[in-house]
Design an enzyme around this catalytic site. Structure first.
Site, PDB file in Angstrom:
ATOM      1  N   ARG A  10       0.856  -1.189   0.000  1.00 25.79           N
ATOM      2  CA  ARG A  10       0.000   0.000   0.000  1.00 25.79           C
ATOM      3  C   ARG A  10       0.889   1.234   0.000  1.00 25.79           C
ATOM      4  O   ARG A  10       1.817   1.319   0.803  1.00 25.79           O
ATOM      5  CB  ARG A  10      -0.877  -0.010   1.256  1.00 25.79           C
ATOM      6  CG  ARG A  10      -1.894   1.097   1.274  1.00 25.79           C
ATOM      7  CD  ARG A  10      -2.634   1.140   2.601  1.00 25.79           C
ATOM      8  NE  ARG A  10      -1.934   1.979   3.550  1.00 25.79           N
ATOM      9  CZ  ARG A  10      -2.420   2.296   4.745  1.00 25.79           C
ATOM     10  NH1 ARG A  10      -3.588   1.840   5.136  1.00 25.79           N
ATOM     11  NH2 ARG A  10      -1.737   3.074   5.556  1.00 25.79           N
ATOM     12  N   TYR A  44      -2.794  11.202   6.081  1.00 26.10           N
ATOM     13  CA  TYR A  44      -3.096   9.855   6.543  1.00 26.10           C
ATOM     14  C   TYR A  44      -2.110   8.851   5.943  1.00 26.10           C
ATOM     15  O   TYR A  44      -1.832   8.895   4.749  1.00 26.10           O
ATOM     16  CB  TYR A  44      -4.535   9.448   6.160  1.00 26.10           C
ATOM     17  CG  TYR A  44      -4.720   7.973   6.323  1.00 26.10           C
ATOM     18  CD1 TYR A  44      -4.913   7.424   7.586  1.00 26.10           C
ATOM     19  CD2 TYR A  44      -4.592   7.112   5.237  1.00 26.10           C
ATOM     20  CE1 TYR A  44      -4.995   6.062   7.751  1.00 26.10           C
ATOM     21  CE2 TYR A  44      -4.678   5.744   5.395  1.00 26.10           C
ATOM     22  CZ  TYR A  44      -4.877   5.229   6.654  1.00 26.10           C
ATOM     23  OH  TYR A  44      -4.934   3.877   6.822  1.00 26.10           O
ATOM     24  N   ASP A  82      -4.978   3.684  -0.190  1.00 29.76           N
ATOM     25  CA  ASP A  82      -6.114   3.838   0.726  1.00 29.76           C
ATOM     26  C   ASP A  82      -6.598   5.290   0.715  1.00 29.76           C
ATOM     27  O   ASP A  82      -5.864   6.198   1.111  1.00 29.76           O
ATOM     28  CB  ASP A  82      -5.660   3.448   2.144  1.00 29.76           C
ATOM     29  CG  ASP A  82      -6.802   3.466   3.158  1.00 29.76           C
ATOM     30  OD1 ASP A  82      -7.937   3.795   2.773  1.00 29.76           O
ATOM     31  OD2 ASP A  82      -6.539   3.150   4.335  1.00 29.76           O
ATOM     32  N   HIS A  94      -9.209   6.305   2.452  1.00 32.36           N
ATOM     33  CA  HIS A  94      -9.701   6.544   3.817  1.00 32.36           C
ATOM     34  C   HIS A  94     -11.023   7.310   3.824  1.00 32.36           C
ATOM     35  O   HIS A  94     -11.222   8.220   4.636  1.00 32.36           O
ATOM     36  CB  HIS A  94      -8.628   7.278   4.640  1.00 32.36           C
ATOM     37  CG  HIS A  94      -8.497   6.736   6.031  1.00 32.36           C
ATOM     38  ND1 HIS A  94      -8.699   7.494   7.143  1.00 32.36           N
ATOM     39  CD2 HIS A  94      -8.198   5.505   6.483  1.00 32.36           C
ATOM     40  CE1 HIS A  94      -8.524   6.765   8.235  1.00 32.36           C
ATOM     41  NE2 HIS A  94      -8.215   5.545   7.861  1.00 32.36           N
ATOM     42  N   GLU A 151      -8.701   1.503  -2.078  1.00 28.81           N
ATOM     43  CA  GLU A 151      -9.335   1.173  -0.795  1.00 28.81           C
ATOM     44  C   GLU A 151     -10.235   2.288  -0.281  1.00 28.81           C
ATOM     45  O   GLU A 151      -9.846   3.447  -0.268  1.00 28.81           O
ATOM     46  CB  GLU A 151      -8.226   0.880   0.222  1.00 28.81           C
ATOM     47  CG  GLU A 151      -8.735   0.641   1.627  1.00 28.81           C
ATOM     48  CD  GLU A 151      -7.612   0.282   2.597  1.00 28.81           C
ATOM     49  OE1 GLU A 151      -6.593  -0.291   2.172  1.00 28.81           O
ATOM     50  OE2 GLU A 151      -7.764   0.576   3.788  1.00 28.81           O
ATOM     51  N   GLU A 173     -13.920  -1.190   6.104  1.00 28.31           N
ATOM     52  CA  GLU A 173     -13.421  -1.193   7.490  1.00 28.31           C
ATOM     53  C   GLU A 173     -14.344  -0.450   8.449  1.00 28.31           C
ATOM     54  O   GLU A 173     -14.258  -0.658   9.659  1.00 28.31           O
ATOM     55  CB  GLU A 173     -11.981  -0.672   7.569  1.00 28.31           C
ATOM     56  CG  GLU A 173     -11.807   0.778   7.230  1.00 28.31           C
ATOM     57  CD  GLU A 173     -10.337   1.212   7.244  1.00 28.31           C
ATOM     58  OE1 GLU A 173      -9.524   0.600   6.530  1.00 28.31           O
ATOM     59  OE2 GLU A 173     -10.008   2.159   7.964  1.00 28.31           O
ATOM     60  N   ARG A 197     -13.640  -5.610   2.900  1.00 24.99           N
ATOM     61  CA  ARG A 197     -12.547  -5.564   3.884  1.00 24.99           C
ATOM     62  C   ARG A 197     -13.009  -5.093   5.256  1.00 24.99           C
ATOM     63  O   ARG A 197     -12.478  -4.157   5.826  1.00 24.99           O
ATOM     64  CB  ARG A 197     -11.358  -4.761   3.356  1.00 24.99           C
ATOM     65  CG  ARG A 197     -11.659  -3.477   2.657  1.00 24.99           C
ATOM     66  CD  ARG A 197     -10.411  -2.816   2.147  1.00 24.99           C
ATOM     67  NE  ARG A 197      -9.310  -2.915   3.070  1.00 24.99           N
ATOM     68  CZ  ARG A 197      -9.235  -2.242   4.204  1.00 24.99           C
ATOM     69  NH1 ARG A 197     -10.178  -1.416   4.563  1.00 24.99           N
ATOM     70  NH2 ARG A 197      -8.195  -2.402   4.995  1.00 24.99           N
ATOM     71  N   GLU A 215      -4.278  -7.525   5.231  1.00 26.35           N
ATOM     72  CA  GLU A 215      -3.455  -6.423   5.754  1.00 26.35           C
ATOM     73  C   GLU A 215      -2.732  -6.892   7.015  1.00 26.35           C
ATOM     74  O   GLU A 215      -3.310  -7.588   7.845  1.00 26.35           O
ATOM     75  CB  GLU A 215      -4.360  -5.230   6.098  1.00 26.35           C
ATOM     76  CG  GLU A 215      -3.601  -4.044   6.675  1.00 26.35           C
ATOM     77  CD  GLU A 215      -4.525  -2.869   6.995  1.00 26.35           C
ATOM     78  OE1 GLU A 215      -5.740  -3.082   7.139  1.00 26.35           O
ATOM     79  OE2 GLU A 215      -4.015  -1.743   7.119  1.00 26.35           O
ATOM     80  N   TRP A 236     -11.580  12.049   8.425  1.00 27.80           N
ATOM     81  CA  TRP A 236     -10.161  11.713   8.555  1.00 27.80           C
ATOM     82  C   TRP A 236      -9.912  10.427   7.817  1.00 27.80           C
ATOM     83  O   TRP A 236      -9.161  10.046   7.168  1.00 27.80           O
ATOM     84  CB  TRP A 236      -9.755  11.519  10.032  1.00 27.80           C
ATOM     85  CG  TRP A 236      -8.324  11.085  10.135  1.00 27.80           C
ATOM     86  CD1 TRP A 236      -7.208  11.812   9.808  1.00 27.80           C
ATOM     87  CD2 TRP A 236      -7.827   9.801  10.573  1.00 27.80           C
ATOM     88  NE1 TRP A 236      -6.080  11.062  10.023  1.00 27.80           N
ATOM     89  CE2 TRP A 236      -6.427   9.823  10.490  1.00 27.80           C
ATOM     90  CE3 TRP A 236      -8.463   8.628  11.035  1.00 27.80           C
ATOM     91  CZ2 TRP A 236      -5.624   8.740  10.845  1.00 27.80           C
ATOM     92  CZ3 TRP A 236      -7.668   7.547  11.385  1.00 27.80           C
ATOM     93  CH2 TRP A 236      -6.265   7.603  11.292  1.00 27.80           C
TER      94      TRP A 236
HETATM   95  C1  GCO Z   1      -6.164   0.687   7.456  1.00 28.41           C
HETATM   96  C2  GCO Z   1      -6.987   1.670   8.210  1.00 28.41           C
HETATM   97  C3  GCO Z   1      -6.470   2.064   9.571  1.00 28.41           C
HETATM   98  C4  GCO Z   1      -7.456   2.964  10.293  1.00 28.41           C
HETATM   99  C5  GCO Z   1      -7.437   2.696  11.759  1.00 28.41           C
HETATM  100  C6  GCO Z   1      -8.410   3.558  12.523  1.00 28.41           C
HETATM  101  O1  GCO Z   1      -6.433   0.553   6.284  1.00 28.41           O
HETATM  102  O2  GCO Z   1      -5.343   0.026   8.060  1.00 28.41           O
HETATM  103  O3  GCO Z   1      -7.451   2.682   7.402  1.00 28.41           O
HETATM  104  O4  GCO Z   1      -5.185   2.577   9.565  1.00 28.41           O
HETATM  105  O5  GCO Z   1      -7.181   4.296  10.050  1.00 28.41           O
HETATM  106  O6  GCO Z   1      -7.682   1.353  11.992  1.00 28.41           O
HETATM  107  O7  GCO Z   1      -8.491   3.176  13.855  1.00 28.41           O
HETATM  108 MG    MG Z   2      -7.918   1.767   5.456  1.00 32.17          MG
END
Ligand code: GCO
Ligand code: MG
Length: 409
Positions: free
Chosen positions: A147, A159, A217, A219, A243, A269, A290, A346, A409
């Protein structure tokens, strides 16, 4: 066999973890992960005050019935706090079942479909060259899927590149959660982000070629049309997947992204149940589901989600960040190696303090993760060691746009 005691352990070996230990009258016990980053004590209270009294005296072998009793039987169902608490209970019960049967969890789930779980790790940097160097270093460690995240020029904090409110421990070189830190605030704008990410992958493909699997990612930060533009502009770089492009609330918007490009999509997630996943699966709007086993009610729900996904040619890529415990990582891999439609896993390298408190995490070797053949999850909890690392209040960062308004975020 009956449940005799439910213990909730909150510990901070560099960051906070919540563990549920279910002890039976026959002396067997199981441990599950109930960590919800930034809201740990809400889950601990739900477990101690509301859920533990409901479990005492029950047969720990009736996992599905206990799951339904805690989910449907409470009337107020779902949400991150309750589904994380339920996940902790569910994993602990599967751990007990495995120990009672003398079988590793993957065996109870149907047996191995593969030797190990193909896994990915994270590569970040302040500029393209730093990301490239990080990818090269991980390739040398045997990783096959990477990633890539990069700092966005003109923004504050990005991030996947920085590390939140953590401070360095002089002795170990490890980063620890600061005591009572308040959320770090980052500034993010879609314009520079959307211009930078395709350039990052153009750079990485130019420098490293086509052989390796790369992805990114988002996010959950983009609007549907922005995500569609990004997916389309990333097409030439053949990502493994893009992602979490959109927020979890408006799943129909994935149609916009899907129509615009052939970049494979992954999502999940921030989901809490099979129902959250359903429209994306049944409409085939994504390629990888995921979810986080610690936030969907555990192994029981993950098996069902995987089975629904299988029917729609969708593979799994369970969430595996550092803020869920080795028990959850072990649960991930037991499911990965026993289902037919596993995609990728992951992973993170836990610091020594985490291994000391929670031994038995999956083992990494040459691009794959392996779980042990020990009965149950194969993980444990050293309660004495856990006491050495008391809880510290901590938060995830928050993000604002340049004009000061709150963004995801
Ligand atoms: C990832 C996630 C994490 C989250 C975290 C928040 O893909 O691993 O985005 O990094 O930001 O789990 O608590
Ligand atoms: Mg993520």
């Amino acid at each position: 066999m009956k449940i005799k005691e439910v213990r909730v352990v909150v510990t901070c070996p560099t960051r906070n973890y919540v563990l549920v230990k279910i002890v039976t009258d026959e002396g067997l016990y199981g441990v599950g992960d109930a960590t919800l980053n930034g809201r740990e004590l809400a889950v601990a209270a739900a477990l101690k005050e509301h859920i533990a009294p409901l479990l005492l005296g029950r047969d720990p072998g009736c996992i599905e019935d206990i799951w339904q009793y805690l989910f449907r039987g409470s009337y107020w169902r779902g949400g991150p706090v309750q589904m994380t608490a339920l996940a902790g209970v569910d994993m602990a019960l599967w751990d007990i079942k495995g120990k009672a049967a003398g079988m590793p969890l993957y065996s109870l789930l149907g047996g191995k479909t593969r030797a190990g779980a193909l896994c990915y790790t994270h590569c970040g940097g302040r500029d393209f060259k730093e990301v490239e160097d990080s990818v090269r270093a991980k390739l040398a460690e045997g990783f096959k899927v990477l990633r890539a995240q990069v700092a966005i020029p003109g923004t504050k904090g990005t991030y996947g590149v920085g590390s939140g409110k953590m401070k360095k421990n002089k002795n170990a070189g490890m980063k620890f959660l600061e005591q009572d830190a308040l959320p770090q605030e980052e500034v993010w704008e879609p314009g520079p982000y959307l211009r930078t990410i395709p350039q990052l992958f153009e750079h990485l493909r130019g420098a490293l070629g086509e052989e390796l699997e790369l992805f990114h990612d988002v996010h959950e930060r983009l609007t549907p049309i922005q995500a569609a533009r990004l997916a389309k502009e990333l097409e030439p770089y053949h990502l493994f997947f893009l992602e979490d492009p959109l927020r979890p609330e408006h799943k129909e918007s994935f149609r916009v992204v899907r129509r615009a490009s052939t970049t494979p999509l992954a999502m999940g997630e921030l989901f809490h149940s099979k129902w959250d996943c359903l429209p994306l699966l049944t409409e085939q709007l994504i390629d990888f589901i995921r979810c986080d086993l610690s936030h969907i009610g555990g192994i029981t729900e993950a098996k069902k989600i995987a089975a629904i996904a299988e029917a729609f040619h969708i593979q799994t890529a369970w969430h595996g960040p550092g803020d869920i415990s080795p028990h959850a990582h072990a649960a991930n891999v037991h499911v990965d190696v026993s289902i037919p439609n596993f995609g990728v896993q992951e992973m993170v390298a836990f610091p020594e303090e985490v291994h000391e408190v929670m031994p038995g995490a999956p083992v990494y070797k040459d691009g794959y993760l392996f779980v042990s053949d020990r009965p149950g999850l194969g993980t444990d909890l050293n309660e004495k060691a856990a006491k050495k690392y008391p809880y510290k209040r901590g938060y995830l960062p928050t993000t604002r746009r340049a004009d000061g308004s709150v963004h995801d975020w």
